[in-house]
Scaffold this motif. Structure first.
Motif, PDB file in Angstrom:
ATOM      1  N   LYS A 104     -32.577  91.951 -38.841  1.00  0.00           N
ATOM      2  CA  LYS A 104     -33.831  91.520 -38.238  1.00  0.00           C
ATOM      3  C   LYS A 104     -35.054  92.146 -38.905  1.00  0.00           C
ATOM      4  O   LYS A 104     -36.160  91.616 -38.780  1.00  0.00           O
ATOM      5  CB  LYS A 104     -33.836  91.853 -36.746  1.00  0.00           C
ATOM      6  N   ASN A 105     -34.859  93.250 -39.611  1.00  0.00           N
ATOM      7  CA  ASN A 105     -36.013  93.930 -40.205  1.00  0.00           C
ATOM      8  C   ASN A 105     -36.308  93.461 -41.632  1.00  0.00           C
ATOM      9  O   ASN A 105     -37.023  94.123 -42.373  1.00  0.00           O
ATOM     10  CB  ASN A 105     -35.802  95.445 -40.192  1.00  0.00           C
ATOM     11  N   ASN A 106     -35.770  92.320 -42.011  1.00  0.00           N
ATOM     12  CA  ASN A 106     -36.014  91.797 -43.365  1.00  0.00           C
ATOM     13  C   ASN A 106     -37.452  91.346 -43.562  1.00  0.00           C
ATOM     14  O   ASN A 106     -38.132  90.934 -42.621  1.00  0.00           O
ATOM     15  CB  ASN A 106     -35.094  90.600 -43.632  1.00  0.00           C
ATOM     16  N   ASP A 107     -37.878  91.378 -44.806  1.00  0.00           N
ATOM     17  CA  ASP A 107     -39.157  90.777 -45.160  1.00  0.00           C
ATOM     18  C   ASP A 107     -39.072  89.265 -44.964  1.00  0.00           C
ATOM     19  O   ASP A 107     -38.004  88.671 -45.159  1.00  0.00           O
ATOM     20  CB  ASP A 107     -39.512  91.068 -46.622  1.00  0.00           C
ATOM     21  N   PRO A 108     -40.184  88.616 -44.586  1.00  0.00           N
ATOM     22  CA  PRO A 108     -40.171  87.170 -44.385  1.00  0.00           C
ATOM     23  C   PRO A 108     -39.648  86.384 -45.580  1.00  0.00           C
ATOM     24  O   PRO A 108     -38.912  85.412 -45.419  1.00  0.00           O
ATOM     25  CB  PRO A 108     -41.647  86.843 -44.111  1.00  0.00           C
ATOM     26  N   GLU A 109     -40.002  86.829 -46.784  1.00  0.00           N
ATOM     27  CA  GLU A 109     -39.565  86.104 -47.981  1.00  0.00           C
ATOM     28  C   GLU A 109     -38.046  86.156 -48.131  1.00  0.00           C
ATOM     29  O   GLU A 109     -37.427  85.187 -48.581  1.00  0.00           O
ATOM     30  CB  GLU A 109     -40.233  86.683 -49.227  1.00  0.00           C
ATOM     31  N   ARG A 110     -37.456  87.271 -47.761  1.00  0.00           N
ATOM     32  CA  ARG A 110     -36.000  87.395 -47.879  1.00  0.00           C
ATOM     33  C   ARG A 110     -35.301  86.488 -46.865  1.00  0.00           C
ATOM     34  O   ARG A 110     -34.276  85.878 -47.171  1.00  0.00           O
ATOM     35  CB  ARG A 110     -35.576  88.844 -47.684  1.00  0.00           C
ATOM     36  N   ILE A 111     -35.844  86.412 -45.665  1.00  0.00           N
ATOM     37  CA  ILE A 111     -35.289  85.507 -44.664  1.00  0.00           C
ATOM     38  C   ILE A 111     -35.413  84.060 -45.142  1.00  0.00           C
ATOM     39  O   ILE A 111     -34.466  83.276 -45.052  1.00  0.00           O
ATOM     40  CB  ILE A 111     -35.993  85.689 -43.309  1.00  0.00           C
ATOM     41  N   ARG A 112     -36.582  83.720 -45.659  1.00  0.00           N
ATOM     42  CA  ARG A 112     -36.790  82.364 -46.188  1.00  0.00           C
ATOM     43  C   ARG A 112     -35.774  82.028 -47.265  1.00  0.00           C
ATOM     44  O   ARG A 112     -35.120  80.973 -47.212  1.00  0.00           O
ATOM     45  CB  ARG A 112     -38.200  82.246 -46.766  1.00  0.00           C
ATOM     46  N   ASP A 113     -35.626  82.912 -48.237  1.00  0.00           N
ATOM     47  CA  ASP A 113     -34.710  82.646 -49.349  1.00  0.00           C
ATOM     48  C   ASP A 113     -33.263  82.548 -48.874  1.00  0.00           C
ATOM     49  O   ASP A 113     -32.488  81.719 -49.364  1.00  0.00           O
ATOM     50  CB  ASP A 113     -34.843  83.737 -50.407  1.00  0.00           C
ATOM     51  N   ALA A 114     -32.893  83.395 -47.923  1.00  0.00           N
ATOM     52  CA  ALA A 114     -31.521  83.374 -47.410  1.00  0.00           C
ATOM     53  C   ALA A 114     -31.231  82.068 -46.684  1.00  0.00           C
ATOM     54  O   ALA A 114     -30.171  81.460 -46.877  1.00  0.00           O
ATOM     55  CB  ALA A 114     -31.287  84.557 -46.475  1.00  0.00           C
ATOM     56  N   LEU A 115     -32.167  81.613 -45.863  1.00  0.00           N
ATOM     57  CA  LEU A 115     -31.957  80.367 -45.127  1.00  0.00           C
ATOM     58  C   LEU A 115     -31.890  79.176 -46.075  1.00  0.00           C
ATOM     59  O   LEU A 115     -31.088  78.253 -45.867  1.00  0.00           O
ATOM     60  CB  LEU A 115     -33.076  80.169 -44.101  1.00  0.00           C
ATOM     61  N   LYS A 116     -32.687  79.181 -47.113  1.00  0.00           N
ATOM     62  CA  LYS A 116     -32.618  78.107 -48.103  1.00  0.00           C
ATOM     63  C   LYS A 116     -31.270  78.121 -48.812  1.00  0.00           C
ATOM     64  O   LYS A 116     -30.678  77.065 -49.060  1.00  0.00           O
ATOM     65  CB  LYS A 116     -33.764  78.245 -49.114  1.00  0.00           C
ATOM     66  N   SER A 117     -30.774  79.304 -49.138  1.00  0.00           N
ATOM     67  CA  SER A 117     -29.471  79.401 -49.794  1.00  0.00           C
ATOM     68  C   SER A 117     -28.369  78.852 -48.901  1.00  0.00           C
ATOM     69  O   SER A 117     -27.475  78.136 -49.366  1.00  0.00           O
ATOM     70  CB  SER A 117     -29.177  80.862 -50.153  1.00  0.00           C
ATOM     71  N   TYR A 119     -28.680  76.645 -46.531  1.00  0.00           N
ATOM     72  CA  TYR A 119     -28.865  75.189 -46.452  1.00  0.00           C
ATOM     73  C   TYR A 119     -28.250  74.489 -47.652  1.00  0.00           C
ATOM     74  O   TYR A 119     -27.631  73.422 -47.520  1.00  0.00           O
ATOM     75  CB  TYR A 119     -30.353  74.860 -46.356  1.00  0.00           C
ATOM     76  N   TYR A 120     -28.383  75.096 -48.821  1.00  0.00           N
ATOM     77  CA  TYR A 120     -27.866  74.479 -50.046  1.00  0.00           C
ATOM     78  C   TYR A 120     -26.426  74.874 -50.359  1.00  0.00           C
ATOM     79  O   TYR A 120     -25.926  74.576 -51.433  1.00  0.00           O
ATOM     80  CB  TYR A 120     -28.780  74.815 -51.221  1.00  0.00           C
ATOM     81  N   GLY A 121     -25.770  75.557 -49.416  1.00  0.00           N
ATOM     82  CA  GLY A 121     -24.325  75.728 -49.545  1.00  0.00           C
ATOM     83  C   GLY A 121     -23.804  77.099 -49.879  1.00  0.00           C
ATOM     84  O   GLY A 121     -22.600  77.271 -50.095  1.00  0.00           O
ATOM     85  N   THR A 122     -24.678  78.114 -49.933  1.00  0.00           N
ATOM     86  CA  THR A 122     -24.237  79.461 -50.261  1.00  0.00           C
ATOM     87  C   THR A 122     -24.226  80.334 -49.010  1.00  0.00           C
ATOM     88  O   THR A 122     -25.239  80.428 -48.324  1.00  0.00           O
ATOM     89  CB  THR A 122     -25.156  80.111 -51.310  1.00  0.00           C
ATOM     90  N   SER A 123     -23.097  80.966 -48.707  1.00  0.00           N
ATOM     91  CA  SER A 123     -23.040  81.899 -47.588  1.00  0.00           C
ATOM     92  C   SER A 123     -23.716  83.205 -47.986  1.00  0.00           C
ATOM     93  O   SER A 123     -23.566  83.682 -49.106  1.00  0.00           O
ATOM     94  CB  SER A 123     -21.587  82.166 -47.187  1.00  0.00           C
TER      95      SER A 123
END
Length: 213
Positions: A104-117, A119-123
């Motif tokens: 929960k303490n991640n930077d917003p950009e890291r959360i964004r990038d993780a969610l995009k990954s 979505y595109y098929g990477t756990s």
């Protein structure tokens, strides 16, 4: 087309904060905010949701059980939000098919990038959580010892498992190994078949800990 999200967290501060953060990115559309896993499951059953962002500890239904029901009944990809003291829940979420694990303490950009990954098929599972899982498993006498039998895998398969454990995407693995993304996907399918695992994150935990979940 925007990635459609729901946010499930019984802490209104976390829930609203994530909504504000994710809504600033044009890649995302936050469909609804809910208080618990039961509401998350029902919404995913009745709406087109790409990713369900789930807190681990919630009333009525926690994120682990919600993950199982969402995976079993919908096409939504569950992503677990966790804190450092929630690691006892993570193995259950892995078994139930969660596609990502974020602190929960991640930077917003890291959360964004993780969610995009995701979505595109990477756990996605963060290094910090893998380290805690490995430590937790080594201290848990109730977990059966299952060692990796390297004879089951080719050298290429073992290399790919190592890259997965480091959090590399298929594209990144392909670039490092000088093979196509399709070939990487084929290797992963073979690894899943040999181990009986269901997705990449389980491969990472299996490779790092020697345990099958």
């Amino acid at each position: 087309m925007a990635i459609k999200l729901i946010i499930a967290d019984d802490n209104s501060f976390i829930r609203e904060g994530l909504n504000i953060i994710l809504s600033t990115y044009e890649e995302f559309e936050v469909l609804v905010l809910v208080n618990d896993g039961d509401e998350a499951v029902e919404y995913c059953k009745n709406h087109d949701v790409d990713i369900a962002l789930l807190d681990v500890r919630m009333p009525r239904m926690n994120g682990v059980e919600a993950t199982k029901q969402i995976v079993d009944t919908t096409g939504t990809k569950p992503v677990i939000l966790t804190t450092f003291d929630d690691d006892e829940y993570i193995l259950g979420a892995i078994k139930n098919g969660a596609k990502g694990y974020l602190l929960k303490n991640n930077d917003p950009e890291r959360i964004r990038d993780a969610l995009k990954s995701v979505y595109y098929g990477t756990s996605i599972i963060q290094d910090e959580m893998l380290d805690k899982l490995k430590s937790s498993l080594s201290n848990n006498e109730q977990v059966a010892e299952v060692k990796i039998d390297t004879s089951l895998f080719t050298k290429r398969e073992l290399e790919i498992m190592a890259f997965i454990a480091k959090g590399y995407s298929n594209k990144e693995i392909a670039e490092h190994m000088y093979i196509s993304g399709g070939t990487v996907a084929n290797y992963i399918t073979t690894i899943l078949g040999k181990t009986g695992l269901k997705h990449r994150t389980q491969i990472a935990v299996y490779y790092l800990t020697g345990k099958v979940y």
